[in-house]
Design an enzyme around this catalytic site. Structure first.
Site, PDB file in Angstrom:
ATOM      1  N   ASN B 409      -8.266   1.360   3.966  1.00  0.00           N
ATOM      2  CA  ASN B 409      -8.012   0.846   5.305  1.00  0.00           C
ATOM      3  C   ASN B 409      -8.149  -0.673   5.341  1.00  0.00           C
ATOM      4  O   ASN B 409      -7.161  -1.393   5.376  1.00  0.00           O
ATOM      5  CB  ASN B 409      -8.977   1.532   6.288  1.00  0.00           C
ATOM      6  CG  ASN B 409      -8.773   1.058   7.716  1.00  0.00           C
ATOM      7  OD1 ASN B 409      -7.977   0.183   7.985  1.00  0.00           O
ATOM      8  ND2 ASN B 409      -9.503   1.639   8.633  1.00  0.00           N
ATOM      9  N   ASP B 410      -9.389  -1.161   5.274  1.00  0.00           N
ATOM     10  CA  ASP B 410      -9.622  -2.605   5.428  1.00  0.00           C
ATOM     11  C   ASP B 410      -8.861  -3.444   4.402  1.00  0.00           C
ATOM     12  O   ASP B 410      -8.451  -4.555   4.706  1.00  0.00           O
ATOM     13  CB  ASP B 410     -11.114  -2.912   5.306  1.00  0.00           C
ATOM     14  CG  ASP B 410     -11.885  -2.370   6.503  1.00  0.00           C
ATOM     15  OD1 ASP B 410     -11.308  -2.339   7.600  1.00  0.00           O
ATOM     16  OD2 ASP B 410     -13.052  -1.982   6.323  1.00  0.00           O
ATOM     17  N   VAL B 411      -8.672  -2.911   3.201  1.00  0.00           N
ATOM     18  CA  VAL B 411      -8.030  -3.704   2.143  1.00  0.00           C
ATOM     19  C   VAL B 411      -6.541  -3.892   2.392  1.00  0.00           C
ATOM     20  O   VAL B 411      -5.857  -4.563   1.637  1.00  0.00           O
ATOM     21  CB  VAL B 411      -8.249  -3.086   0.740  1.00  0.00           C
ATOM     22  CG1 VAL B 411      -9.725  -3.036   0.399  1.00  0.00           C
ATOM     23  CG2 VAL B 411      -7.619  -1.721   0.631  1.00  0.00           C
TER      24      VAL B 411
END
Lengths: 94, 482
Positions: B409-411
């Site tokens: 997600n965040d990456v």
């Protein structure tokens, strides 16, 4: 060996470590951690010395305990690294 | 007998072949790490490591008068059985916690060796003429024990968090920075006092034990405020500490194999921590200070559910993937949790059979330890030359038809590039939004990534959300591809 020669080896080894580790491919960072774990168990040498010496039972038992823990790491660490490295395969050429 | 006396009189009397043997062992360890520069040479490297260890152990046993060889062999045997059993049975997805557990053992072994040297300094050749422990050896011993103890208790907490025995959420004590810094300062001061203490005979000086106890507490306090997703940094840092502990004991013993290894492992862990921090655009200090991601559970779930997004089915995904010329797969921790790597490999085989070009893109902090995703893909028989690091593949997303994000997600969050107010601003991310279509496998729309940041990509027109367990979803896609 005197303190200064030991220190020299240590400092030079830090530089060797720096360059060697930067050249490790990121894909192998997990095996790197597993194998560094195994080799840092060279501390077993200290455990063996304590376990081998006669005279002070407390020190001997601590040494034997250290030998057990370090052995778990040595055998487990190298074996699990081997297992991981065996999985890295290149594309099959057809 | 004369030999034993020579040894007892100090390290200087060790014959030169012994010093050479330890040096060879040290060089073997360097070659073991050097081998890891490519998968082909890595297996030979690992053999070098084993040879080095065998040399170090054999040399030690050959040069010391041994009171009971039976006990020592039994100790090694017990360790070997436990170690080999664990190594054979452990699941690849459990590798982060296994490494944490192994770190704790090295730490504890260092403490035990330091304590043994404290009780029987004669055996270690660190007594001066008056029967006191040499001051410099007292410092090395205390440092070795302290670093070992921090490694041990820190790794135990890291293990519990990674293994799910303990919540991954940061536990924040009030005044924790003051407590931690105070305890570390106290350890340094006590080490100095112990080095100067007049009571320095074998086993003398309660300060040594107090230093150990304080260090155990520091390791515990240091890791409990650090969240689960920051564990890659923590595990690398503890890796580094286990090396420094070995180096400190190497100084005590004047043993080159231990010093070289300690320096190698110490720098290795430090470099890995640095790489992980850089990949998150965070300073090492801020990771160690802990508390990151604590807001993830508080208010971020609300707005995510209200915004419109495009949800798709496995059939839709299979159609898109089957029509594509080029697919880039981005795996994350979610793939590890769902154990979806094998079925993912099956999916790529189906796609390749249809003539689709498939590549994998790995972000450095994907997963819970450095290289975590690479090992899982290797386990699933994905050839390593189809797996690429962020900087090598990021430019290719623009030419890809589908970016297939599984459990990451965040990456992938473009806010890291555009939104200065975002906590992840500046973090290098994979440009999945540049692909013609982005497919996200996610368990549900609720719950943000570890950073507690909403990913605006979920709501874009060219994004399709596949809401399901990663493994089930990929299995269904495979069925639909048939």
């Amino acid at each position: 060996m005197d303190f200064i020669s030991i220190l020299s080896i240590f400092v030079l080894a830090c530089f060797v470590g720096y360059y060697v580790v930067w050249s490790v491919t990121p894909a192998l960072h997990t095996p790197l951690m597993a194998v560094t774990n195994a080799i840092s168990s060279v501390i077993i040498v200290g455990g063996l010395i304590a376990a081998a010496a006669a005279g002070v039972p407390g020190a001997k038992w601590l040494g034997l305990a250290a030998v057990v823990l370090a052995s778990i790491n040595i055998f487990g660490g190298f074996a699990v690294t081997q297992r991981m490295l065996a999985m890295y395969k290149k594309k099959e050429r057809k | 007998m004369e030999f034993a006396l020579l040894l007892a009189s100090g390290a200087a009397a060790v014959p030169s072949w012994v010093l050479l043997a330890y040096l060879v062992a040290g060089v073997c360890f360097i070659l073991a790490l050097r081998g890891l520069s490519s998968p082909e040479s890595s297996r030979r490297g690992n053999i070098y490591g084993m040879v080095g260890m065998a040399i170090a152990v054999a040399t030690t046993l050959a040069t010391h008068e041994i009171a009971g060889i039976g006990e020592i062999l039994a100790a090694i045997g017990i360790g070997a059985i436990i170690g080999l059993t664990i190594a054979r049975r452990i699941a690849m997805t459990a590798m982060p916690q296994l490494v944490a557990a192994f770190h704790s053992l090295v730490g504890m072994a260092a403490v035990l060796v330091a304590a043994a040297a404290f009780l029987n300094p004669g055996a270690f050749g660190i007594l001066d003429a008056g029967g006191d422990i040499l001051a410099v050896s007292r410092i090395e011993m205390a440092l070795g024990a302290a670093i070992g103890a921090i490694t041990f208790s820190g790794s135990v907490i890291a293990f519990a968090k990674l293994n799910g025995n303990m919540s991954g959420a940061p536990i924040l004590l009030p005044m924790r920075h003051v407590i931690n810094l105070g305890t570390v300062a106290a350890i340094v001061v006590m080490t100095g006092l112990y080095a100067m203490s007049p009571a320095a005979g074998p086993g003398e000086g309660a300060l040594f034990w107090i230093i150990c106890a304080a260090a155990f507490a520091v390791g515990f306090l240091l890791i409990i405020p650090i969240g689960g997703a920051d564990m890659p940094v923590v595990v690398s840092m503890l890796n580094s500490y286990s090396g420094w502990a070995a180096a400190a004991m190497g100084f005590t013993l004047g043993n080159t194999a231990m010093i070289i290894t300690g320096a190698l492992v110490g720098s290795s862990g430090a470099i890995l921590s640095y790489i992980m921090c850089r990949a998150m655009n965070r300073s090492f200090i801020s990771v160690i200070a802990g508390g990151f991601g604590q807001d993830a559970s508080s208010g971020d779930k609300g707005p995510a559910i209200d915004r419109p997004y495009k949800a798709g089915s496995a059939e839709d995904a299979a159609f898109l993937l089957g029509q594509a010329d080029k697919v880039i797969i981005v795996p994350g921790y979610g793939m590890a949790v769902a154990q979806a790597q094998h079925v993912l490999k099956e999916m790529t085989d189906h796609l390749k059979a249809k003539g689709v070009e498939v590549k994998f893109a790995i972000h450095p902090v994907a997963g819970r330890m450095p290289g975590h995703m690479n090992v899982l893909l290797a386990e699933a028989n994905v050839p390593y030359d189809e797996v690429f690091e962020l900087e090598d593949i990021n430019s290719e997303f623009a030419q890809a038809d589908v970016a297939f994000v599984i459990g990451a997600n965040d990456v992938t969050n473009p806010a890291a590039k555009t939104d200065k107010s975002s906590p992840i601003y500046g973090m290098p991310v994979l440009d999945v939004e540049k692909a013609r279509t982005t497919l996200f496998i996610k368990r549900s729309m609720g719950g943000a990534g570890y950073a507690g940041v909403e990913n605006e990509l979920f709501f874009r027109d060219n994004t399709m959300m596949l809401l399901a367990d990663a493994k089930k979803m990929v299995e269904e896609i495979v069925k639909a591809l048939d």
